[in-house]
Design a protein around this motif. Structure first.
Motif, PDB file in Angstrom:
ATOM      1  N   GLN A  39       1.156  -1.184  -0.022  1.00  0.00           N
ATOM      2  CA  GLN A  39      -0.248   0.555   0.048  1.00  0.00           C
ATOM      3  C   GLN A  39       0.944   0.825   0.318  1.00  0.00           C
ATOM      4  OE1 GLN A  39      -2.697   0.016   3.530  1.00  0.00           O
ATOM      5  NE2 GLN A  39      -4.229   1.585   1.769  1.00  0.00           N
ATOM      6  N   ALA A  40       0.818   1.915  -0.478  1.00  0.00           N
ATOM      7  CA  ALA A  40       2.179   2.920  -1.329  1.00  0.00           C
ATOM      8  C   ALA A  40       0.884   4.487  -0.640  1.00  0.00           C
ATOM      9  CB  ALA A  40       1.619   3.385  -2.434  1.00  0.00           C
ATOM     10  N   PRO A  41       1.387   5.500  -0.256  1.00  0.00           N
ATOM     11  CA  PRO A  41       0.330   6.436   0.716  1.00  0.00           C
ATOM     12  C   PRO A  41      -0.319   7.251  -0.634  1.00  0.00           C
ATOM     13  CG  PRO A  41       2.696   7.125   0.699  1.00  0.00           C
ATOM     14  CD  PRO A  41       2.372   5.853  -0.094  1.00  0.00           C
ATOM     15  N   GLY A  42      -1.762   7.277  -0.154  1.00  0.00           N
ATOM     16  CA  GLY A  42      -2.639   7.812  -0.692  1.00  0.00           C
ATOM     17  C   GLY A  42      -3.685   6.960  -1.967  1.00  0.00           C
ATOM     18  N   GLN A  43      -2.824   5.100  -1.649  1.00  0.00           N
ATOM     19  CA  GLN A  43      -3.123   4.458  -2.728  1.00  0.00           C
ATOM     20  C   GLN A  43      -3.713   3.480  -2.206  1.00  0.00           C
ATOM     21  OE1 GLN A  43      -0.658   3.379  -5.876  1.00  0.00           O
ATOM     22  NE2 GLN A  43       0.022   5.341  -5.908  1.00  0.00           N
ATOM     23  N   GLU A  44      -4.257   2.123  -2.406  1.00  0.00           N
ATOM     24  CA  GLU A  44      -5.580   0.806  -1.927  1.00  0.00           C
ATOM     25  C   GLU A  44      -4.705   0.156  -2.074  1.00  0.00           C
ATOM     26  OE1 GLU A  44      -9.937   1.229  -2.733  1.00  0.00           O
ATOM     27  OE2 GLU A  44      -9.098   0.144  -3.765  1.00  0.00           O
ATOM     28  N   ARG A  45      -4.024  -1.097  -0.920  1.00  0.00           N
ATOM     29  CA  ARG A  45      -3.609  -1.844  -0.981  1.00  0.00           C
ATOM     30  C   ARG A  45      -3.907  -2.913  -2.375  1.00  0.00           C
ATOM     31  NH1 ARG A  45      -3.852  -4.991   5.350  1.00  0.00           N
ATOM     32  NH2 ARG A  45      -2.985  -2.862   5.374  1.00  0.00           N
ATOM     33  N   GLU A  46      -2.992  -3.864  -2.299  1.00  0.00           N
ATOM     34  CA  GLU A  46      -2.800  -4.059  -4.242  1.00  0.00           C
ATOM     35  C   GLU A  46      -1.849  -5.146  -3.480  1.00  0.00           C
ATOM     36  OE1 GLU A  46      -1.233  -1.861  -7.202  1.00  0.00           O
ATOM     37  OE2 GLU A  46       0.825  -2.905  -6.585  1.00  0.00           O
ATOM     38  N   ILE A  92       4.465   0.299   2.111  1.00  0.00           N
ATOM     39  CA  ILE A  92       4.345  -0.696   2.806  1.00  0.00           C
ATOM     40  C   ILE A  92       3.791  -2.053   2.464  1.00  0.00           C
ATOM     41  CG2 ILE A  92       3.755  -0.984   5.474  1.00  0.00           C
ATOM     42  CD1 ILE A  92       2.983   1.689   5.898  1.00  0.00           C
ATOM     43  N   TYR A  93       4.574  -3.085   2.133  1.00  0.00           N
ATOM     44  CA  TYR A  93       4.300  -4.332   2.299  1.00  0.00           C
ATOM     45  C   TYR A  93       4.266  -5.221   3.352  1.00  0.00           C
ATOM     46  CZ  TYR A  93       6.496  -3.387  -2.321  1.00  0.00           C
ATOM     47  OH  TYR A  93       6.980  -3.114  -4.154  1.00  0.00           O
ATOM     48  N   TYR A  94       3.051  -6.023   3.195  1.00  0.00           N
ATOM     49  CA  TYR A  94       2.313  -6.951   4.362  1.00  0.00           C
ATOM     50  C   TYR A  94       2.096  -8.177   3.972  1.00  0.00           C
ATOM     51  CZ  TYR A  94       0.190  -2.233   6.034  1.00  0.00           C
ATOM     52  OH  TYR A  94       0.634  -0.613   6.224  1.00  0.00           O
ATOM     53  N   CYS A  95       2.003  -9.445   4.746  1.00  0.00           N
ATOM     54  CA  CYS A  95       1.858 -10.014   4.634  1.00  0.00           C
ATOM     55  C   CYS A  95       0.406 -10.842   5.315  1.00  0.00           C
ATOM     56  CB  CYS A  95       3.361 -11.433   5.283  1.00  0.00           C
ATOM     57  SG  CYS A  95       3.038 -12.542   4.945  1.00  0.00           S
ATOM     58  N   LYS A  96       0.319 -11.838   4.015  1.00  0.00           N
ATOM     59  CA  LYS A  96      -1.485 -12.089   4.541  1.00  0.00           C
ATOM     60  C   LYS A  96      -2.033 -13.716   5.131  1.00  0.00           C
ATOM     61  CE  LYS A  96      -6.074 -12.350   2.713  1.00  0.00           C
ATOM     62  NZ  LYS A  96      -6.861 -11.682   1.338  1.00  0.00           N
ATOM     63  N   LEU A  97      -2.283 -14.370   5.340  1.00  0.00           N
ATOM     64  CA  LEU A  97      -2.575 -15.955   5.286  1.00  0.00           C
ATOM     65  C   LEU A  97      -3.642 -16.311   5.201  1.00  0.00           C
ATOM     66  CD1 LEU A  97      -0.455 -15.462   7.701  1.00  0.00           C
ATOM     67  CD2 LEU A  97      -0.911 -17.490   8.304  1.00  0.00           C
ATOM     68  N   ASP A  98      -4.300 -16.457   4.278  1.00  0.00           N
ATOM     69  CA  ASP A  98      -5.681 -17.347   4.242  1.00  0.00           C
ATOM     70  C   ASP A  98      -5.860 -18.559   3.747  1.00  0.00           C
ATOM     71  OD1 ASP A  98      -7.757 -15.597   1.382  1.00  0.00           O
ATOM     72  OD2 ASP A  98      -8.117 -16.303   3.090  1.00  0.00           O
ATOM     73  N   PRO A  99      -6.769 -19.298   4.627  1.00  0.00           N
ATOM     74  CA  PRO A  99      -8.142 -18.695   5.285  1.00  0.00           C
ATOM     75  C   PRO A  99      -7.349 -17.957   6.972  1.00  0.00           C
ATOM     76  CG  PRO A  99      -8.112 -20.995   6.312  1.00  0.00           C
ATOM     77  CD  PRO A  99      -6.492 -20.425   5.594  1.00  0.00           C
ATOM     78  N   GLY A 100      -8.383 -17.417   7.188  1.00  0.00           N
ATOM     79  CA  GLY A 100      -8.642 -15.896   8.095  1.00  0.00           C
ATOM     80  C   GLY A 100      -9.192 -15.231   7.510  1.00  0.00           C
ATOM     81  N   PRO A 101      -8.603 -13.555   7.273  1.00  0.00           N
ATOM     82  CA  PRO A 101      -7.355 -13.755   7.010  1.00  0.00           C
ATOM     83  C   PRO A 101      -6.551 -13.409   8.191  1.00  0.00           C
ATOM     84  CG  PRO A 101      -8.562 -11.449   5.907  1.00  0.00           C
ATOM     85  CD  PRO A 101      -9.763 -12.491   6.849  1.00  0.00           C
ATOM     86  N   TYR A 102      -4.792 -13.253   8.537  1.00  0.00           N
ATOM     87  CA  TYR A 102      -4.523 -13.033   9.571  1.00  0.00           C
ATOM     88  C   TYR A 102      -3.017 -12.266   8.537  1.00  0.00           C
ATOM     89  CZ  TYR A 102      -6.204 -16.407  12.367  1.00  0.00           C
ATOM     90  OH  TYR A 102      -7.257 -17.539  12.537  1.00  0.00           O
ATOM     91  N   TRP A 103      -2.974 -10.984   9.127  1.00  0.00           N
ATOM     92  CA  TRP A 103      -2.184  -9.650   8.345  1.00  0.00           C
ATOM     93  C   TRP A 103      -1.095  -9.079   9.290  1.00  0.00           C
ATOM     94  CZ3 TRP A 103      -2.723  -7.833   3.044  1.00  0.00           C
ATOM     95  CH2 TRP A 103      -3.452  -7.759   2.903  1.00  0.00           C
TER      96      TRP A 103
END
Length: 113
Positions: A39-46, A92-103
């Motif tokens: 997610q960059a400033p002002g943008q949606e998480r992708e 900002i780089y995020y990690c996700k686990l699915d199912p959950g989801p957990y961030w």
């Protein structure tokens, strides 16, 4: 309680490389699909890249051929190798686990000269 912790971010010059790590404290890690988002400033998480429980990767078009996602089930960990970095990869780089989801809480990546 599931915990997800990212690391490896930092400041890199354009054209450089970084390797992000995501460690998950969870039982049954192999049942989870995993992904890296940004997610960059002002943008949606992708979505940047994902990897299924069986190890099949998928990439956003903007990072294909530059980034590589991998997982080590023995360490409950996934990685994101990022090469040929560009200023537009700053986020900002995020990690996700699915199912959950957990961030996770995210790790900052800044590409600048």
């Amino acid at each position: 309680q599931v915990q997800v912790v990212e690391s490896g971010g930092g400041l890199v010059q354009p054209g450089g490389s970084l390797k992000l790590t995501c460690a998950a404290s969870v039982s049954g890690f192999t049942v989870y699909d995993m992904g890296w988002y940004r997610q960059a400033p002002g943008q949606e998480r992708e979505l940047v890249a994902s990897i299924t429980r069986s190890g099949n990767p998928n990439y956003a078009r903007s990072v294909k051929d530059r980034f590589t996602i991998s997982r080590d089930n023995a360490k409950n960990t996934i990685y994101l190798q990022m090469n040929s970095l560009k200023p537009e990869d700053t986020a900002i780089y995020y990690c996700k686990l699915d199912p959950g989801p957990y961030w996770g809480q995210g790790t900052q990546v800044t590409i600048s000269s």
